[in-house]
Design a protein around this motif. Structure first.
Motif, PDB file in Angstrom:
ATOM      1  N   LYS A 160       0.826  -1.209   0.000  1.00 57.05           N
ATOM      2  CA  LYS A 160       0.000   0.000   0.000  1.00 57.05           C
ATOM      3  C   LYS A 160       0.856   1.254   0.000  1.00 57.05           C
ATOM      4  O   LYS A 160       0.597   2.221  -0.744  1.00 57.05           O
ATOM      5  CB  LYS A 160      -0.919  -0.022   1.222  1.00 57.05           C
ATOM      6  CG  LYS A 160      -1.839   1.175   1.314  1.00 57.05           C
ATOM      7  CD  LYS A 160      -2.724   1.071   2.543  1.00 57.05           C
ATOM      8  CE  LYS A 160      -3.640   2.285   2.668  1.00 57.05           C
ATOM      9  NZ  LYS A 160      -4.482   2.212   3.887  1.00 57.05           N
ATOM     10  N   GLN A 163       3.917   1.528  -1.027  1.00 59.77           N
ATOM     11  CA  GLN A 163       4.658   1.657  -2.278  1.00 59.77           C
ATOM     12  C   GLN A 163       3.786   2.215  -3.388  1.00 59.77           C
ATOM     13  O   GLN A 163       4.207   3.089  -4.149  1.00 59.77           O
ATOM     14  CB  GLN A 163       5.247   0.309  -2.690  1.00 59.77           C
ATOM     15  CG  GLN A 163       6.181   0.399  -3.896  1.00 59.77           C
ATOM     16  CD  GLN A 163       6.941  -0.888  -4.104  1.00 59.77           C
ATOM     17  OE1 GLN A 163       6.603  -1.919  -3.521  1.00 59.77           O
ATOM     18  NE2 GLN A 163       7.983  -0.843  -4.924  1.00 59.77           N
ATOM     19  N   LYS A 164       2.556   1.748  -3.495  1.00 60.64           N
ATOM     20  CA  LYS A 164       1.647   2.269  -4.520  1.00 60.64           C
ATOM     21  C   LYS A 164       1.326   3.743  -4.269  1.00 60.64           C
ATOM     22  O   LYS A 164       1.311   4.557  -5.204  1.00 60.64           O
ATOM     23  CB  LYS A 164       0.366   1.442  -4.539  1.00 60.64           C
ATOM     24  CG  LYS A 164       0.542   0.039  -5.103  1.00 60.64           C
ATOM     25  CD  LYS A 164      -0.801  -0.696  -5.139  1.00 60.64           C
ATOM     26  CE  LYS A 164      -0.643  -2.099  -5.735  1.00 60.64           C
ATOM     27  NZ  LYS A 164      -1.932  -2.834  -5.762  1.00 60.64           N
ATOM     28  N   GLY A 165       1.075   4.068  -2.999  1.00 58.61           N
ATOM     29  CA  GLY A 165       0.757   5.459  -2.692  1.00 58.61           C
ATOM     30  C   GLY A 165       1.916   6.402  -2.992  1.00 58.61           C
ATOM     31  O   GLY A 165       1.727   7.498  -3.557  1.00 58.61           O
ATOM     32  N   ALA A 167       4.343   5.835  -5.161  1.00 57.58           N
ATOM     33  CA  ALA A 167       4.545   5.878  -6.607  1.00 57.58           C
ATOM     34  C   ALA A 167       3.573   6.856  -7.261  1.00 57.58           C
ATOM     35  O   ALA A 167       3.942   7.619  -8.169  1.00 57.58           O
ATOM     36  CB  ALA A 167       4.396   4.483  -7.199  1.00 57.58           C
ATOM     37  N   VAL A 168       2.324   6.837  -6.815  1.00 58.25           N
ATOM     38  CA  VAL A 168       1.328   7.768  -7.354  1.00 58.25           C
ATOM     39  C   VAL A 168       1.729   9.205  -7.041  1.00 58.25           C
ATOM     40  O   VAL A 168       1.637  10.109  -7.891  1.00 58.25           O
ATOM     41  CB  VAL A 168      -0.064   7.445  -6.789  1.00 58.25           C
ATOM     42  CG1 VAL A 168      -1.056   8.537  -7.170  1.00 58.25           C
ATOM     43  CG2 VAL A 168      -0.544   6.093  -7.306  1.00 58.25           C
ATOM     44  N   LEU A 169       2.162   9.428  -5.797  1.00 59.42           N
ATOM     45  CA  LEU A 169       2.562  10.792  -5.395  1.00 59.42           C
ATOM     46  C   LEU A 169       3.740  11.291  -6.223  1.00 59.42           C
ATOM     47  O   LEU A 169       3.737  12.430  -6.697  1.00 59.42           O
ATOM     48  CB  LEU A 169       2.905  10.805  -3.905  1.00 59.42           C
ATOM     49  CG  LEU A 169       3.294  12.163  -3.309  1.00 59.42           C
ATOM     50  CD1 LEU A 169       2.160  13.155  -3.445  1.00 59.42           C
ATOM     51  CD2 LEU A 169       3.722  12.004  -1.855  1.00 59.42           C
ATOM     52  N   SER A 203       4.655  10.323  -9.206  1.00 57.98           N
ATOM     53  CA  SER A 203       4.231  10.536 -10.597  1.00 57.98           C
ATOM     54  C   SER A 203       3.480  11.852 -10.735  1.00 57.98           C
ATOM     55  O   SER A 203       3.626  12.558 -11.739  1.00 57.98           O
ATOM     56  CB  SER A 203       3.377   9.372 -11.076  1.00 57.98           C
ATOM     57  OG  SER A 203       2.157   9.301 -10.339  1.00 57.98           O
ATOM     58  N   LYS A 204       2.675  12.190  -9.731  1.00 60.48           N
ATOM     59  CA  LYS A 204       1.974  13.477  -9.773  1.00 60.48           C
ATOM     60  C   LYS A 204       2.945  14.642  -9.638  1.00 60.48           C
ATOM     61  O   LYS A 204       2.717  15.721 -10.188  1.00 60.48           O
ATOM     62  CB  LYS A 204       0.925  13.535  -8.672  1.00 60.48           C
ATOM     63  CG  LYS A 204      -0.313  12.684  -8.946  1.00 60.48           C
ATOM     64  CD  LYS A 204      -1.346  12.846  -7.857  1.00 60.48           C
ATOM     65  CE  LYS A 204      -2.634  12.092  -8.216  1.00 60.48           C
ATOM     66  NZ  LYS A 204      -3.332  12.712  -9.360  1.00 60.48           N
ATOM     67  N   ARG A 222       5.744  14.589 -10.955  1.00 58.54           N
ATOM     68  CA  ARG A 222       6.508  14.565 -12.207  1.00 58.54           C
ATOM     69  C   ARG A 222       8.001  14.431 -11.931  1.00 58.54           C
ATOM     70  O   ARG A 222       8.834  15.122 -12.524  1.00 58.54           O
ATOM     71  CB  ARG A 222       6.225  15.821 -13.039  1.00 58.54           C
ATOM     72  CG  ARG A 222       4.761  16.031 -13.338  1.00 58.54           C
ATOM     73  CD  ARG A 222       4.460  17.386 -13.894  1.00 58.54           C
ATOM     74  NE  ARG A 222       4.931  18.481 -13.062  1.00 58.54           N
ATOM     75  CZ  ARG A 222       4.328  18.897 -11.947  1.00 58.54           C
ATOM     76  NH1 ARG A 222       3.214  18.287 -11.539  1.00 58.54           N
ATOM     77  NH2 ARG A 222       4.820  19.898 -11.252  1.00 58.54           N
ATOM     78  N   PHE A 253       1.043  19.169  -7.222  1.00 60.61           N
ATOM     79  CA  PHE A 253       0.739  18.496  -8.487  1.00 60.61           C
ATOM     80  C   PHE A 253      -0.400  19.182  -9.218  1.00 60.61           C
ATOM     81  O   PHE A 253      -0.947  18.644 -10.172  1.00 60.61           O
ATOM     82  CB  PHE A 253       0.417  17.011  -8.271  1.00 60.61           C
ATOM     83  CG  PHE A 253      -0.512  16.745  -7.118  1.00 60.61           C
ATOM     84  CD1 PHE A 253      -1.869  16.960  -7.234  1.00 60.61           C
ATOM     85  CD2 PHE A 253      -0.015  16.269  -5.919  1.00 60.61           C
ATOM     86  CE1 PHE A 253      -2.722  16.700  -6.186  1.00 60.61           C
ATOM     87  CE2 PHE A 253      -0.856  15.999  -4.862  1.00 60.61           C
ATOM     88  CZ  PHE A 253      -2.218  16.216  -4.989  1.00 60.61           C
TER      89      PHE A 253
END
Length: 1143
Positions: free
Chosen positions: A1009, A1011-1013, A1015-1017, A1019-1020, A1022, A1141
């Motif tokens: 959980k 790691q996914k969170g 990664a999303v942050l 990516s937002k 950039r 973001f």
């Protein structure tokens, strides 16, 4: 003290010459053995006779009483008392050995005339004690105090604030008086031997010079052709446009030239001091070339006039009767002009005066001839018919024809005529030879433009009213009445006379034609002389300012010979002008020269527009008849005229201006002329800062503005380089220097200048601030509170890691940790940088100023100054021997202050077994980064240092290998821990490194959980990264080996102190913070496993929240995280978002 004698203004006995110093109420009292005698002496103000410093006049003796008895009393130790009105000086105890001259007290070695000439003043009061002085150093306002021109040497100076604030108590003996007088006498004798150069007034120096330059070749050889092509209507428009451009330019130049004293160099001096060295230098070069071209223009005109005269009166042809004849005559004329100008400006001016009279006579001859009408049938056949209203009407309209294979139009005719107006700057170009250039230039230039424009218009109207456009020149055609009909079908011949074809139309109209030829010759020669003088003068002044490399300009501006003339500049002007003379085409040279002068006029008007728009405080011209927007309009009109006349030549002109502009911009000469661009920069910066104050900060516009505690920047180059990696082209960087001792202004100024020299020499754009009389945390608090303006102020505090924290004084350690608290309390981010070798290089590197300022002569490099920092050659391994405290100690400060004063050197025995390293800055030849200065380190003999030493110092400058930047984002501090390494990664020398991000999770089941969170942050945000690692075992217990290592680190602090105080770290504190200690030790194990080979490690800085946390324990945590690691930065933001973001 009684000043009745001064107040009543009577009983005058003598006058002493010393500026405006007034002596009043001179009371003379003898000792007990001698009867008291009172003598009152009064003196009235007298103007300065010699330049004697007002603040040292108390050192000179004054006149005595006027009788023999009084002199005996003085020699016996009597009392002589005087006060001065201007400064209230009171001197006592004149010692024996002084005798009375007629009007002054003099030494037995001194003569009375010398004393009177120097305006000597002294007062004495003998009480059997050593002489005691009570004095004030205040001086009255004097013009000499405000002179700043380097060519003006004066001994008069205003006392400094330090001299006023501190009481003067030093004793001055009588032999010092003798030395002072002797020095002044030598200076006086030297001044008497100086020969003053010849100076001209506004009529001879500006008016006549400008009129002769304007009345040049175009008046006699091309004005009639302009009338034929454009007609009298458009000719008057051409004259009006040229007059408008030149008149407004003259008004602009007058405004600038009356805003203070101007020296030699004229146009260049004015524009360079207003627009700055970049534009000023480039337009100065352009103007110098243009003057050489104008000289060639007039020489070609002279050659053409001589050729026409030879053909007219003898049919003489040298070679081909065309261009080759002009080239030969022009070359001979150039040699003559060069020889006359080489003799000196006075000879050139005398020749111009003679030629001016000839010019007036030739113009009068032309006017008389137009009234008399044609004197022969031949003149009438050639188109001269006398005044005729019909002819004036016919010549009113334009009738453009083909000339030299080119169809003429308004623009082409304007380009041929415009060089007639360029002579308006001839007087300004020799401003150094004028008595009062501020008055002479405006008056002479404007009057010359008005007179010459009227004369041009008058000659044009006379030509149009008295001569036909074309005529056959055949007397038989006159008899047939077809002399004005140029059709070949009528008379079988083409027209060769008239305004179209006869360039000597003015000679035809004149009453005595040879006088007009002489006038044409006088006009062209005088203009050529003016231009030839102007070009070397400009080159000499430009060379003196040292804006360009010596081989480019400086070589040509050097004076030589017994007459001290710039013969090299004369030679350059001769060769350049001769090259254009060999073109031998008047219209072609006129086309080339027009754009050069129009560029000069454009920048002249723009400079006036700019300075009057910015309105700096010093802008107070005495000439008020100018208009800001009219200057701008004229500048734009000049540029448009350049383009319309010839687009290719306009492009070439602009390219030349830009080339010389870039040369000055690249070299960055150390000149400060207070230009309007500086005033505009300040105004724009102030306006922007004021606007930012009222704008709410937005996360998208966040910029890391760093206060980096460097001390003197050259002592911690790696720390400065690291801070600049973050701030370069992005934000504010301030190098903070905290000094424990209270500093005087002079020492503070030296420290700041030293710091800025280093930053400029290493091409680092930043600021420097000094806080004195402070310890570390109070100085940092003051800087964070006061440094910067408005929104432009530090929001990050960057410090060097304190390597000697375990051995330093307890107070120093407490101050260091308290400084971290201070940063958080002031709501800024805090960052700490650690290199294992340390950051403080002051113990192994000599002062960089010694190389920047070239203080070490080559023959003295082996014996360096004793106050340089040096270490034994085996101490390369560790830079920091006393820690990176960033506080300049009193000892170091004193050593720094002596760098510019001490010339003592160590003996060879003192240097035995030691090796001094010198920090120098040179251009790296191998580096592909253009215009980038690289730091190299060499020993005094020039031997390069070991790469291992150099690489450790320039670790943040060199190109990084393809490795990683590890980011340990342990706590959400607003994103600063993530943002700073991202900025570093964007730099060219760090761009090949990859970002690895480490985060923690609360448990194993949260890994996926988290790691996914994350990664999303990311990516937002950039942000490009290579790996994302989530660590779950950070809360596990550390290994025993790690604990043992930590126990060894803190063991010295668990022992009671020698002074009887308890241990610095107590068992209660260890127990209270056991969890955090174990967490940091576990992080150490993880760091060693994952990041020991990284290029840079960035980790969230532990927060010292509790007041019960002692400084040694907190530093032990930092030691656990950073020990034996690559370059390591601990950072924590102020819990405000610096990443977003949203768009």
């Amino acid at each position: 003290m009684d000043n009745r004698a001064f107040e009543e203004g009577n009983d005058m006995h003598g006058v002493l010459e010393h500026g405006d110093i007034v002596l009043a109420d001179v009371a003379l009292s003898a000792d007990k053995e001698i009867a008291k005698t009172d003598t009152e002496v009064s003196a009235q103000p007298i103007g300065f006779q010699d330049q004697v410093s007002p603040d040292t006049f108390h050192e000179l003796p004054n006149r005595p009483p006027d009788n023999q008895q009084d002199r005996k009393q003085l020699n016996a130790g009597s009392r002589f008392h005087v006060s001065t009105i201007s400064s209230g000086i009171e001197l006592e105890n004149l010692q024996p050995g002084w005798v009375k001259a007629e009007n002054s007290i003099v030494s037995e070695k001194e003569s009375q005339p010398d004393m009177i000439r120097k305006g000597i003043i002294a007062t004495t009061h003998s009480q059997g004690q050593e002489r005691n002085r009570k004095m004030s150093r205040d001086v009255i306002p004097s013009i000499e105090h405000y002179r700043s021109h380097p060519q003006v040497q004066t001994t008069v100076r205003r006392p400094t604030m330090h001299e006023l604030c501190n009481q003067i108590s030093e004793e001055v003996s009588l032999h010092e008086f003798d030395e002072t007088l002797a020095n002044d006498d030598v200076k006086g004798n030297g001044e008497e031997n100086v020969t003053e150069s010849v100076k001209f007034g506004w009529i001879e120096g500006v008016l006549i010079r400008n009129m002769m330059s304007i009345w040049g070749v175009m008046l006699f050889l091309r004005l009639s052709w302009v009338v034929a092509q454009a007609g009298i209507g458009e000719t008057l428009i051409i004259i009006a446009i040229s007059t408008f451009i030149t008149l407004v330019t003259a008004l602009s130049m007058s405004a600038i030239s009356t805003n203070g004293e101007i020296g030699g160099g004229g146009t260049y001096f004015v524009m360079s001091r207003v627009l700055g060295p970049e534009f000023g230098g480039s337009i100065g070069i352009i103007f110098a070339i243009a003057n050489a071209m104008d000289c060639s223009l007039n020489v070609v005109g002279f050659a053409q006039a001589v050729q026409d005269m030879m053909m007219e009166y003898g049919g003489v042809i040298l070679f081909d009767g065309a261009y080759n004849d002009i080239r030969v005559i022009g070359t001979i004329t150039m040699i003559f002009v060069c020889a006359i100008c080489g003799l000196g400006s006075q000879y050139e001016t005398k020749m111009k005066d003679i030629m001016f009279i000839i010019m007036l006579a030739s113009l009068a001859n032309f006017l008389a001839g137009s009234i008399m009408g044609p004197s022969s049938e031949l003149e009438e056949a050639r188109g001269f018919v006398g005044y005729s209203v019909h002819l004036l009407t016919e010549n009113w309209e334009p009738a453009y024809s083909v000339t030299s294979g080119q169809i003429q139009n308004f623009i082409s005719v304007f380009s041929v005529y415009f060089p007639a107006s360029i002579g308006i700057l001839a007087g300004a170009n020799v401003s150094g030879d004028l008595k009062d250039p501020n008055t002479a230039i405006p008056k002479g230039t404007i009057l010359a433009i008005i007179i010459c424009s009227i004369s041009y218009a008058g000659v044009a109207i006379i030509c149009a009213a008295t001569m036909a456009r074309q005529a056959t020149g055949n007397v038989m055609d006159l008899a047939n009445g077809t002399h004005l009909n140029c059709s070949s079908s009528v008379n079988g011949t083409d027209c060769r006379s008239g305004l179209y074809y006869d360039y000597q139309a003015m000679s035809l109209v004149s009453a005595f034609a040879p006088l007009n030829y002489v006038g044409c010759i006088a006009a062209t020669i005088s203009s050529a002389l003016s231009d030839f003088v102007s070009c070397p003068a400009l080159l000499e002044v430009i060379a003196a300012d040292k804006l360009y490399p010596y081989w480019m300009v400086g070589f040509w501006g050097k004076r030589s010979g017994t007459s001290n003339q710039p013969y090299r500049a004369f030679g350059f002007t001769f060769v350049l002008a001769l090259a254009f003379v060999l073109i031998a085409e008047l219209d072609m040279i006129a086309l080339l020269i027009s754009d050069f002068f129009l560029a000069t006029f454009a920048l002249m008007n723009f400079s006036t527009f700019h300075v009057s728009l910015v309105k700096p405080i010093g802008w107070r011209p005495t000439f008020k008849y100018y208009n800001t927007w009219l200057s701008l309009l004229t500048g734009i009109l000049s540029i448009l005229s350049m383009i319309l006349i010839s687009l290719p030549i306009a492009v070439i002109t602009i390219a030349i201006v830009l080339f010389f502009y870039m040369v000055v911009l690249y070299r960055k000469p150390e000149v400060n002329w207070g230009s309007s661009t500086q005033a505009q920069t300040y105004r724009a910066a102030l306006t922007s800062i004021q606007q930012l104050v009222h704008i709410e900060e937005h996360v998208k516009n966040y910029r890391p503005q760093i206060l980096v505690l460097t001390g003197l920047p050259n002592t911690r180059p790696a720390l400065v380089d690291f801070a600049y990696l973050i701030c370069k082209n992005n934000s504010l960087m301030i190098c903070g220097n905290i000094v424990e001792e209270k500093l005087k202004f002079e020492m503070r100024s030296k420290l700041q200048q030293k710091a800025y020299r280093y930053l400029r020499f290493t091409n680092i754009k930043g600021f420097c601030a000094v806080a004195d009389n402070s310890n570390l945390h109070t100085g940092v608090a003051a800087m964070l509170g006061l440094a910067g303006v408005g929104k432009v102020k530090p929001n990050i505090l960057l410090m060097g890691y304190k390597n000697n924290w375990s051995t330093c004084d307890r107070t120093a350690l407490d101050q260091y940790v308290l400084t971290i608290h201070t940063g958080f309390e002031m709501n800024v981010g805090v960052a700490i940088l650690r290199l294992q070798e340390g950051l403080d290089c002051s113990q192994i590197l000599a002062d960089i100023d010694d190389l920047i300022l070239n203080k070490f002569p080559k023959d003295k490099k082996k014996n360096h100054k004793s106050n340089e920092w040096s270490v034994t050659s085996n101490s390369f391994g560790n830079f920091s021997t006393d820690g990176d405290t960033t506080v300049t100690s009193v000892t170091m400060l004193n050593d720094e202050s002596k760098v510019e004063e001490t010339e003592e050197s160590e003996s060879p025995n003192d240097n035995e077994g030691r090796r001094t390293l010198v920090l120098g800055v040179t251009k790296s030849k191998k580096s592909k980064r253009s215009k980038k200065l690289a730091i190299t380190y060499r020993d005094p003999e020039g031997n390069q240092l070991p790469k291992s030493v150099m690489n450790k110092i320039i670790v943040f400058q060199k190109k990084q290998k393809k490795d990683t930047i590890d980011i340990w984002w342990l706590s959400d501090d607003g994103g600063l821990t993530l943002l700073l390494p991202v900025i570093i990664n964007s730099r060219s020398n760090w761009s090949e490194t990859k970002l690895r991000i480490f985060c923690t999770a609360s448990g194993v089941h949260e890994l996926e959980k988290e790691q996914k969170g994350m990664a999303v942050l990311l990516s937002k945000f950039r942000i490009d990264y290579s790996d994302l690692v989530i660590i779950s075992d950070v809360d596990e217990a550390p290994k025993k080996k790690t604990k043992k290592w930590f126990d060894d680190v803190i063991r010295p602090f668990l022992q009671p102190e020698p002074n009887g105080a308890g241990p610095q770290i107590t068992e209660q504190q260890l127990e209270m913070f056991q969890y955090k200690t174990n967490r940091h030790l576990k992080l150490r194990e993880l760091l060693l496993d994952h990041s020991s080979d990284s290029n840079l490690v960035v980790m969230t800085l532990p927060m010292p929240r509790s007041q019960s946390l002692c400084a040694p324990l907190y530093m032990a945590w930092l030691e656990a995280l950073t020990a034996n690691m690559p370059p390591f930065m601990l950072v924590r933001g102020n819990q405000t978002s610096v990443l977003t973001f949203y768009v």
